[in-house]
Write a protein that holds these residues in place. Structure first.
Motif, mmCIF file in Angstrom:
data_model
loop_
_atom_site.group_PDB
_atom_site.id
_atom_site.type_symbol
_atom_site.label_atom_id
_atom_site.label_comp_id
_atom_site.label_asym_id
_atom_site.label_seq_id
_atom_site.Cartn_x
_atom_site.Cartn_y
_atom_site.Cartn_z
ATOM 1 N N ASN A 1 64.189 -61.526 10.405
ATOM 2 C CA ASN A 1 63.928 -60.799 12.160
ATOM 3 C C ASN A 1 65.237 -59.558 12.027
ATOM 4 N N ARG A 2 65.803 -60.409 11.840
ATOM 5 C CA ARG A 2 68.073 -60.461 12.435
ATOM 6 C C ARG A 2 67.714 -59.570 11.238
ATOM 7 N N LEU A 3 69.455 -58.995 11.406
ATOM 8 C CA LEU A 3 70.333 -58.687 10.012
ATOM 9 C C LEU A 3 71.526 -59.902 10.721
ATOM 10 N N TYR B 1 55.800 -56.626 19.332
ATOM 11 C CA TYR B 1 56.244 -57.740 18.437
ATOM 12 C C TYR B 1 57.203 -59.093 18.861
ATOM 13 N N TYR B 2 58.466 -58.252 18.827
ATOM 14 C CA TYR B 2 59.079 -59.862 19.487
ATOM 15 C C TYR B 2 58.765 -60.557 19.825
ATOM 16 N N GLU B 3 58.894 -59.562 21.649
ATOM 17 C CA GLU B 3 58.860 -60.527 23.112
ATOM 18 C C GLU B 3 57.216 -61.354 22.746
ATOM 19 N N SER C 1 55.686 -63.438 18.681
ATOM 20 C CA SER C 1 56.371 -64.024 18.459
ATOM 21 C C SER C 1 57.302 -64.965 18.820
ATOM 22 N N ASN C 2 57.366 -64.598 20.597
ATOM 23 C CA ASN C 2 58.131 -65.115 21.683
ATOM 24 C C ASN C 2 56.878 -65.916 22.546
ATOM 25 N N ALA C 3 56.105 -64.881 22.658
ATOM 26 C CA ALA C 3 54.920 -65.499 24.012
ATOM 27 C C ALA C 3 53.664 -65.731 23.467
ATOM 28 N N LEU D 1 53.578 -66.857 19.477
ATOM 29 C CA LEU D 1 53.306 -67.874 18.275
ATOM 30 C C LEU D 1 54.623 -68.962 18.667
ATOM 31 N N TRP D 2 55.501 -68.883 19.372
ATOM 32 C CA TRP D 2 56.813 -69.163 19.342
ATOM 33 C C TRP D 2 56.559 -71.088 20.293
ATOM 34 N N PRO D 3 55.700 -70.660 21.631
ATOM 35 C CA PRO D 3 55.032 -72.029 22.236
ATOM 36 C C PRO D 3 54.160 -72.373 21.588
ATOM 37 N N HIS E 1 62.319 -65.325 5.629
ATOM 38 C CA HIS E 1 62.379 -66.375 6.362
ATOM 39 C C HIS E 1 61.683 -66.125 8.062
ATOM 40 N N ASP E 2 61.030 -66.594 8.685
ATOM 41 C CA ASP E 2 60.146 -67.681 10.012
ATOM 42 C C ASP E 2 58.994 -67.132 10.228
ATOM 43 N N TYR E 3 59.663 -67.352 11.731
ATOM 44 C CA TYR E 3 57.160 -67.360 11.984
ATOM 45 C C TYR E 3 57.362 -65.840 12.716
ATOM 46 N N GLN E 4 58.473 -65.320 12.483
ATOM 47 C CA GLN E 4 58.214 -62.794 13.231
ATOM 48 C C GLN E 4 57.643 -62.752 11.885
ATOM 49 N N LEU E 5 57.732 -62.803 10.662
ATOM 50 C CA LEU E 5 57.527 -62.241 9.396
ATOM 51 C C LEU E 5 56.021 -63.168 8.025
ATOM 52 N N LEU F 1 59.605 -71.674 7.138
ATOM 53 C CA LEU F 1 59.540 -71.464 8.426
ATOM 54 C C LEU F 1 60.887 -72.356 9.165
ATOM 55 N N HIS F 2 61.849 -71.989 9.337
ATOM 56 C CA HIS F 2 63.260 -72.504 11.047
ATOM 57 C C HIS F 2 62.104 -73.029 11.568
ATOM 58 N N ILE F 3 60.816 -72.666 12.150
ATOM 59 C CA ILE F 3 60.412 -73.061 13.101
ATOM 60 C C ILE F 3 59.408 -75.194 12.643
ATOM 61 N N PRO F 4 58.403 -75.526 14.010
ATOM 62 C CA PRO F 4 57.658 -76.120 13.636
ATOM 63 C C PRO F 4 56.744 -75.301 13.022
ATOM 64 N N ASP G 1 72.706 -75.694 24.211
ATOM 65 C CA ASP G 1 71.468 -75.433 23.536
ATOM 66 C C ASP G 1 71.440 -73.880 23.977
ATOM 67 N N ARG G 2 70.655 -72.787 23.586
ATOM 68 C CA ARG G 2 69.680 -71.674 24.005
ATOM 69 C C ARG G 2 69.321 -72.173 25.245
ATOM 70 N N LEU G 3 69.048 -71.309 25.929
ATOM 71 C CA LEU G 3 67.933 -71.837 27.621
ATOM 72 C C LEU G 3 66.639 -71.007 26.509
ATOM 73 N N SER H 1 68.847 -66.016 26.285
ATOM 74 C CA SER H 1 68.432 -66.071 24.750
ATOM 75 C C SER H 1 67.152 -65.677 25.392
ATOM 76 N N ARG H 2 66.084 -63.951 24.987
ATOM 77 C CA ARG H 2 65.015 -63.613 24.959
ATOM 78 C C ARG H 2 64.263 -63.739 26.937
ATOM 79 N N GLU H 3 65.455 -63.050 27.450
ATOM 80 C CA GLU H 3 65.613 -62.714 28.954
ATOM 81 C C GLU H 3 64.482 -62.106 29.435
HETATM 82 O O1 F6P Z 1 64.929 -70.523 13.902
HETATM 83 C C1 F6P Z 1 64.008 -69.909 14.990
HETATM 84 C C2 F6P Z 1 64.851 -68.576 16.550
HETATM 85 O O2 F6P Z 1 64.340 -67.606 16.508
HETATM 86 C C3 F6P Z 1 65.542 -67.493 13.828
HETATM 87 O O3 F6P Z 1 65.242 -67.057 14.353
HETATM 88 C C4 F6P Z 1 66.219 -66.169 15.148
HETATM 89 O O4 F6P Z 1 67.316 -65.939 14.743
HETATM 90 C C5 F6P Z 1 66.775 -67.371 16.709
HETATM 91 O O5 F6P Z 1 66.341 -68.865 16.560
HETATM 92 C C6 F6P Z 1 67.457 -67.018 17.637
HETATM 93 O O6 F6P Z 1 66.286 -66.345 18.561
HETATM 94 P P1 F6P Z 1 66.119 -64.541 18.805
HETATM 95 O O7 F6P Z 1 66.478 -64.019 16.964
HETATM 96 O O8 F6P Z 1 64.962 -65.232 19.415
HETATM 97 O O9 F6P Z 1 67.517 -64.220 19.801
#
Ligand code: F6P
Ligand code: ADP
Length: 472
Positions: free
Chosen positions: A18-20, A90-92, A95-97, A99-101, A144-148, A168-171, A278-280, A316-318
């Protein structure tokens, strides 16, 4: 490419994430520069990248016009553009509201929205197309990971010649939770486009095999799923790690030690320092640990002179609703405990909502007697590994949730169920009062494991499981 017959300028090794792995730096003269991000993944892949003309496909992190592909830090970087609406959907959103939960045990309620799913499909296709254009004949592509999760299947359709790995970096949740996802079959088919699907824990790999049987009706045997078209997809665990030597080197610097001492003085030289970094995120159990610590102070089991808590929470993901709610909850809890147990200039919990460089994090790890890692669910948790890496003198105690992937590897930590308030309190006290000999024995054993299992080993074991041929 191996035979040299490759498409000119293309790469034999392509990472899709997802990120460079670079951060944008805007210089005072108005020009834009890129700096390699400090992440472990990019460090681990560096040798493979250099030996194979590696390329990395990812989002540059803003909705500004994406720059043209460029070379930086020995890699070919291919930015994928996202519009403001796509970031939202796609992202907020998905991916994050959604898949993440869902993938983290439904700690927060997942939101299922059809337009988010459509954006997820569209953006995954864009990443797959960029990978198809970048990869040389027969190249190896690591997604890599759940976004893709749809990229492996999309990419295979475009480029059947490629070898594709996915991690997959997450569970990955069990079928009982995963089955709620309205797009469960599409996601599984997406992943099955890979030749090898990697997970953090063996339990996630078994979940995956069971999912392909139960939701797609495929046959499986050991780590293999048999597809109707005759392909075989393997699923295995590869627990990720950190660059141990690099972080330990920072931790050993005299200036890091001085900074660690300074931190302890600045918070009033308590006998013991407890630390959370931690990330919040609501998966991290930040509220749970602060409540447990507050009860210990209220009960008088621990006094404010005896122990002080430092909690660093990375923004994070504010813009995601659950993250806004969490921030309010955590900050209310911190305010309460400080109002009740703090004194002027001496908070019970020092709370920072900010980013810090590796040097400052290493100093914090050096300053902490007890590292408190209490996620309600976590793929791995690298913070636990970073603490161990910094304790080169075998001091300190790690309190670790059994729901973090890291708990599989560190049985010598103080393992806890973060949902059990009394258990958490007792374990905090045990870790605070640990005698030095016992501490040394535990830390030495954890360090022995960590040093042997760093991020290089993670990357090379995944890649050699995918192909024995790649030059590293
Ligand atoms: O490992 C989980 C993860 O979502 C990574 O894919 C990501 O780079 C990291 O945590 C930080 O999250 P975000 O990229 O959403 O800021
Ligand atoms: P997650 O991937 O869910 O964020 P991990 O614990 O696996 O959780 O990894 C978090 C990474 O982010 C670690 O490498 C850690 O050092 C880093 N990190 C955490 N908090 C901060 C912060 N405040 N500033 C900079 N880096 C941080």
């Amino acid at each position: 490419s191996k035979g040299g017959s490759g498409r000119s300028g293309r790469s034999a090794f392509v990472v899709v994430a997802n990120r460079l792995p670079v951060d944008r730096v805007d210089t005072p003269d108005g020009s834009t520069q890129w700096r390699r991000s400090p992440g472990g993944l990019v460090t681990a892949l560096d040798p493979v990248m250099k030996a194979n003309k590696g390329a990395w496909i990812g989002w540059a992190g803003s909705t500004d016009e994406a720059p043209e592909p460029f070379d930086e830090a020995g890699m070919h970087l291919v930015p994928v553009p996202l519009s403001a609406k796509e970031v939202e959907e796609y992202y907020e959103g998905f991916s994050n509201a959604t898949l993440w939960p869902l993938y983290h045990d439904v700690i927060a309620p997942p939101v299922y929205r059809r337009e988010w799913w459509e954006a997820y499909v569209k953006v995954n296709r864009r990443f797959a197309e960029a990978a198809a254009e970048t990869a040389d004949d027969g190249a190896l592509v690591w997604v890599h990971d759940y976004q893709l999760q749809l990229v492996p299947e999309m990419l295979r359709a475009l480029r059947p010649d490629l070898r594709i790995g996915y991690f997959l970096h997450i569970p990955l949740p069990p079928v009982e939770l995963f089955a709620r996802l309205p797009w469960r079959q599409q996601i599984l088919r997406g992943l099955l486009g890979a030749d090898l699907v990697g997970f953090q824990r063996p339990g996630a790999a078994s979940n995956f095999l069971r999912l392909t049987r139960r939701l797609l009706g495929y046959q499986t045997q050991r780590d293999q799923t048999f597809l109707p078209d005759g392909r075989v997809v393997r699923a295995r665990s590869f627990p990720i790690s950190i660059d141990v030597a690099q972080l330990e080197e920072i931790a050993r610097r005299p200036e890091t030690q001085r900074r660690a001492e300074e931190i302890r003085e600045e918070i009033g030289s308590p006998a013991k320092v407890l630390l959370g970094i931690d990330r919040l995120d609501y998966t991290k159990g930040i509220g749970e640990r602060i409540h447990a610590f507050a009860e210990l102070l209220t009960d008088g089991d621990v006094t404010p002179d005896e122990a002080t808590f430092i909690q660093v929470a990375t923004p994070s993901r504010e813009r995601v609703e659950q993250y806004k709610l969490l921030r309010d909850e955590v900050e209310l809890a911190v305010g309460r405990v400080n109002g009740t147990h703090g004194r002027i200039g001496r908070p019970a919990v020092t709370y920072l909502h900010s980013n810090h460089d590796r040097e400052e994090l290493a100093a914090l790890y050096r300053a902490a007697d007890v590292m408190v890692v209490t996620p309600l669910r976590d793929g791995m948790n690298l913070v636990a590994k970073e603490y161990i890496a910094c304790r080169y003198d075998n001091t300190g105690a790690l309190l670790l949730s059994e729901f973090a992937g890291a708990a599989d590897e560190f049985r010598q930590a103080f393992l806890v169920n973060p949902y059990d308030v009394d258990g958490l309190k007792t374990t905090l006290v045990d870790a605070l009062r640990l005698d030095p000999r016992n501490a040394t024995r535990r830390m030495r054993s954890m360090r022995r494991h960590l040093v042997e299992h760093d991020v290089d080993r993670w990357a090379s074991s995944f890649l050699s499981a995918l192909t024995g041929e790649l030059r590293t």
